[in-house]
Design an enzyme around this catalytic site. Structure first.
Site, short mmCIF file in Angstrom:
data_model
loop_
_atom_site.label_atom_id
_atom_site.label_comp_id
_atom_site.label_asym_id
_atom_site.label_seq_id
_atom_site.Cartn_x
_atom_site.Cartn_y
_atom_site.Cartn_z
N HIS A 130 -2.83 8.15 6.21
CA HIS A 130 -3.05 6.89 5.51
C HIS A 130 -4.50 6.47 5.81
O HIS A 130 -5.22 6.07 4.91
CB HIS A 130 -2.03 5.84 5.94
CG HIS A 130 -2.12 4.57 5.15
ND1 HIS A 130 -2.06 4.55 3.78
CD2 HIS A 130 -2.29 3.28 5.53
CE1 HIS A 130 -2.18 3.30 3.35
NE2 HIS A 130 -2.33 2.51 4.39
N HIS A 173 -9.48 2.51 -0.49
CA HIS A 173 -8.04 2.30 -0.41
C HIS A 173 -7.56 1.78 -1.77
O HIS A 173 -7.83 0.64 -2.12
CB HIS A 173 -7.72 1.31 0.71
CG HIS A 173 -6.26 1.15 0.99
ND1 HIS A 173 -5.28 1.73 0.22
CD2 HIS A 173 -5.62 0.47 1.98
CE1 HIS A 173 -4.10 1.41 0.71
NE2 HIS A 173 -4.28 0.66 1.78
N CYS A 194 0.80 -1.23 0.00
CA CYS A 194 0.00 0.00 0.00
C CYS A 194 0.83 1.27 0.00
O CYS A 194 0.29 2.36 -0.13
CB CYS A 194 -0.94 -0.02 1.19
SG CYS A 194 -1.80 -1.59 1.32
#
Lengths: 349, 397
Positions: free
Chosen positions: B291, B326, B158
């Site tokens: 995040h 995401h 990620c």
């Protein structure tokens, strides 16, 4: 920026290195895939953990640990890894189950271990390395880019060190897919014959090699002066880019003691290596390495390992050379995997 | 060392197919999370996602690319073309690079072909699948855009595309390159959706980052790129700087393959070192793009690491995952674009659906749109599997 190799760890079909060197055990059987002869991992990985680890992960940890040992270090400040295809085995495990079970009743283990950065993550965990951690996945340039990244890091972090590696695992599916795509040859070949009998495709391989690098030379270290990566499907262009690299590194052909080439017996690149060996490096000492480890996207990492060990200990007997080199002070690695080419210029300090 | 200017952006996510469309949605607080139309999965009704509402054919039409290419390549091409378009034909003589990132490669297609590949060896199928590795996605886009020079692909879960921006900045700083297109992309796939589902970290409802009762994340898809240039290149291309990439750092949590350490060791190291490379102190940071995935674990670790660095003076902060979901390997690039816009326009985008203060935190995210702010320096966080933690600092140009 110049960086220096202080130690190496290699796992290959020709055996693994240890703290003192690389006891060359060239593969002797006819085969269509040069699989890694794996070492005993028990000194580095607990049995419970080992059972859950894919080959890519355990090979990576093994090579990294051997590398640290040979450098006399416990850990490095940062990690930089190249792997074009990553953790293929776990990717396939999760993918097949997902398809067969119609997306139901799945467990996470294989998924967790399927990401390309699993190897670098696990090495960080095992060596408690909190520093920079990167994974490059750019086909036949993955390892070179990991090394270029290390030099960028060392440029900004004077006095630190990086563990740089290349890992690739071969699975039954990847072998058959790449054989169908004619990347790898179908026919079983005796590895030592692969270079003498060019065919469509090279002999499939796998392996892991790691290097401990820093910005400072030591009494026994190898300097990486320059790395140049390019892609082309044209032999003529490839040869002229190699010439540019030599000129750009302020070298003449006469300066170079030895060139290790990535000749793999693949008809697509035989012309390129012929041009190098018979024209450009006509009078230079040259040799090749893929008969030992097979071809894989980061096979340059094994080639670099062979060069590093040779510059430390002398050329191994099983590495056949054209013209015996008088010394190994300035050497080049010229490699390709498919249309991805790379040139390296190294010297001993 | 050379200064690194961000001179243009390209982005595509569930809230818009270009920078201005995304900006409008961010300001309006409109979410892109909802039912998947194009991703065909067993979980269609149960798991909301941040899907880009363009079919592969439509994306191909936007770019002139082959609709049979992996969706990640199509998404990447849309935003890469948006970012590069103003400089077409102006970069002669400059050393250029394209540093991209992704985690799924062509998995959206591989998962449909895998059975065939296992059972038979049709050279035609195999001919397609060789474009499914992560690096091949970048090459397809590089070829389509006619980008030569240094081309690379990073995959650190990620945090992937934050790292390509970091590498691009380093290569400009060190003088190796003059112009870099840096960022990344990822598309939705059954592989990742099911993978995250087995970890039991997917929210069955639209996610609520940094809420005490958060239930998990929504997967999204998209791409985000910044064009980075040194001063000479910006001058030659007539480019107006949007922002300066002033700091970056990548650290490792070295705690667990998927989970963050409770106190966010890696998160803290990445943020501190990024602020340090920018030559700043924590008090200089005016906004943090979190995040903030919406999982119990991430938001708690990230939140504590922020509290440890900033103490009682936590800057304005929000997660934009509530809009886009995401986007995995794309999120560092997507959120870098959002940070550049925040700096340019002096806006802070609200953290959607926040309701309840996290019990273990002494600070809360911004929940209303803030405008007219003089933002000088913003911090963007991207954390991932494998303990990978990256932070970037963008400063006002």
């Amino acid at each position: 920026m110049k960086i220096y190799i202080h130690g190496a760890g290699m796992l290959s079909a020709a055996g693994s290195s240890d703290a003192t060197g690389f006891p060359f055990l060239p593969p002797q059987q006819e085969t269509d895939s040069l699989l890694c002869k794996e070492p005993d991992y028990s000194p580095w990985i607990a049995p419970m953990q080992l059972r859950r680890m894919s080959k890519a992960v355990r090979m990576g940890i093994g090579a990294a640990k051997i590398c640290l040992q040979s450098s006399g270090k416990e850990n490095a400040d940062a990690l930089s890894v190249g792997t074009a295809l990553g953790c293929l085995h776990d990717t396939e495990v999760f993918l097949s189950k997902m398809i067969d079970q119609d997306e139901q009743m799945l467990t996470p283990t294989a998924f967790i271990q399927s990401t390309h950065n699993t190897v670098a993550g696990q090495i960080a965990l095992i060596t408690q390395c909190h520093g920079q951690n990167l994974t490059y996945v750019h086909r036949g340039h993955s390892f070179e880019h990991a090394m270029i990244n290390a030099s960028l890091f060392l440029n900004e972090h004077a006095g630190q060190s990086v563990l740089v590696g290349g890992i690739e695992e071969l699975t039954a599916t990847s072998l058959s897919v790449m054989q169908t795509a004619k990347v790898y040859r179908h026919e079983k070949t005796l590895p030592e014959r692969v270079l003498a009998a060019p065919d469509k495709g090279s002999l499939a391989g796998e392996g892991a090699s790691f290097f401990y690098v820093s910005g400072q030379p030591a009494e026994r270290s190898v300097a990486i002066h320059n790395i140049f990566t390019f892609t082309t499907r044209d032999t003529e262009e490839a040869v002229s880019l190699v010439k540019n690299f030599i000129a750009g590194s302020e070298l003449t052909i006469e300066d170079i003691d030895f060139v290790l080439t990535g000749r793999s017996g693949d008809l697509r690149t035989e012309g390129f290596y012929d041009r190098l060996e018979h024209e450009l490096f006509k009078d230079t000492s040259t040799g090749s390495f893929k008969q030992f480890c097979g071809a894989y996207p980061v096979d340059a990492s094994f080639g670099l390992g062979i060069l590093y060990r040779s510059m430390m200990d002398g050329l191994p007997e099983s590495l056949k050379v054209k013209h015996k080199p008088t010394q190994l002070k300035k050497v080049m690695l010229i490699n390709n995997f498919l249309h991805h080419y790379a040139c390296w210029y190294l010297s001993v300090t | 060392m050379n200064k690194v200017y961000g001179v243009n952006t390209g982005v595509i996510t569930a809230i818009g197919a270009d920078t201005e469309a995304c900006l409008r949605a961010l300001k309006a607080g409109s979410t892109g999370i909802g039912k998947a139309d194009f991703l065909k999965t067993h979980w269609q009704e149960e798991l909301p996602v941040g899907e880009v509402k363009y079919s592969n054919e439509q994306l191909a039409a936007l770019t002139g690319m082959n609709a049979g290419y992996p969706r990640t390549a199509l998404l990447s091409a849309v935003s890469a073309m948006e970012a590069c378009q103003p400089f077409a034909g102006k970069t002669a003589g400059l050393k250029t690079g394209f540093i991209s990132a992704n985690t799924v490669g062509g998995m959206d297609l591989t998962e449909g072909l895998y059975r065939e590949i296992k059972e038979q060896h049709d050279p035609k199928v195999v001919g397609e699948i060789i474009h499914h590795e992560c690096g091949a996605i970048t090459e397809l886009v590089a070829q389509h855009l006619g980008i030569h020079g240094f081309v690379s692909t990073i995959s650190t879960a990620c945090s992937s595309s934050a790292n390509s921006i970091m590498m691009g900045a380093q290569m400009i700083r060190s003088g190796m390159l003059d112009v870099v297109l840096a960022g990344g992309a990822d598309c939705l796939s059954r592989f990742t959706l099911n993978g995250f589902n087995t970890l039991m970290i997917l929210d069955r409802q639209p996610c609520q980052p940094f809420d005490d009762e958060r239930r998990g994340l929504n997967l999204g898809e998209g791409a985000g790129y910044l064009v980075l240039m040194n001063e000479r290149a910006a001058k030659q291309c007539g480019a107006e700087p949007l922002c300066i990439v002033s700091g970056y750092a990548n650290a490792n949590d070295a705690y667990h393959q998927t989970a963050s350490s409770p106190e966010g060791v890696g998160n803290k190291l990445a943020m501190e070192q990024a602020i340090q490379t920018a030559g700043l102190s924590p008090a200089d940071i005016d906004y943090i793009n979190l995040h903030g995935t919406g999982t119990a674990n991430n938001d708690s670790s990230e939140g504590k690491a922020i509290a440890a660095i900033f103490g009682d003076a936590v800057p304005l902060a929000s997660s934009t995952k509530g809009y886009t979901g995401h986007t995995l390997g794309g999120c560092g690039g997507v959120e870098a674009v959002f940070c550049a816009l925040a700096l340019r326009d002096g806006v802070v985008f609200p953290n959607l659906r926040w309701q309840k203060q996290m019990q273990d935190l002494n600070w809360k995210p911004v929940t209303e749109l803030l405008t007219g702010r003089n933002l000088r320096h913003v911090l963007s966080n991207s954390f991932g599997f494998g303990g990978n933690c990256s932070s970037l600092v963008f400063s006002k140009a």
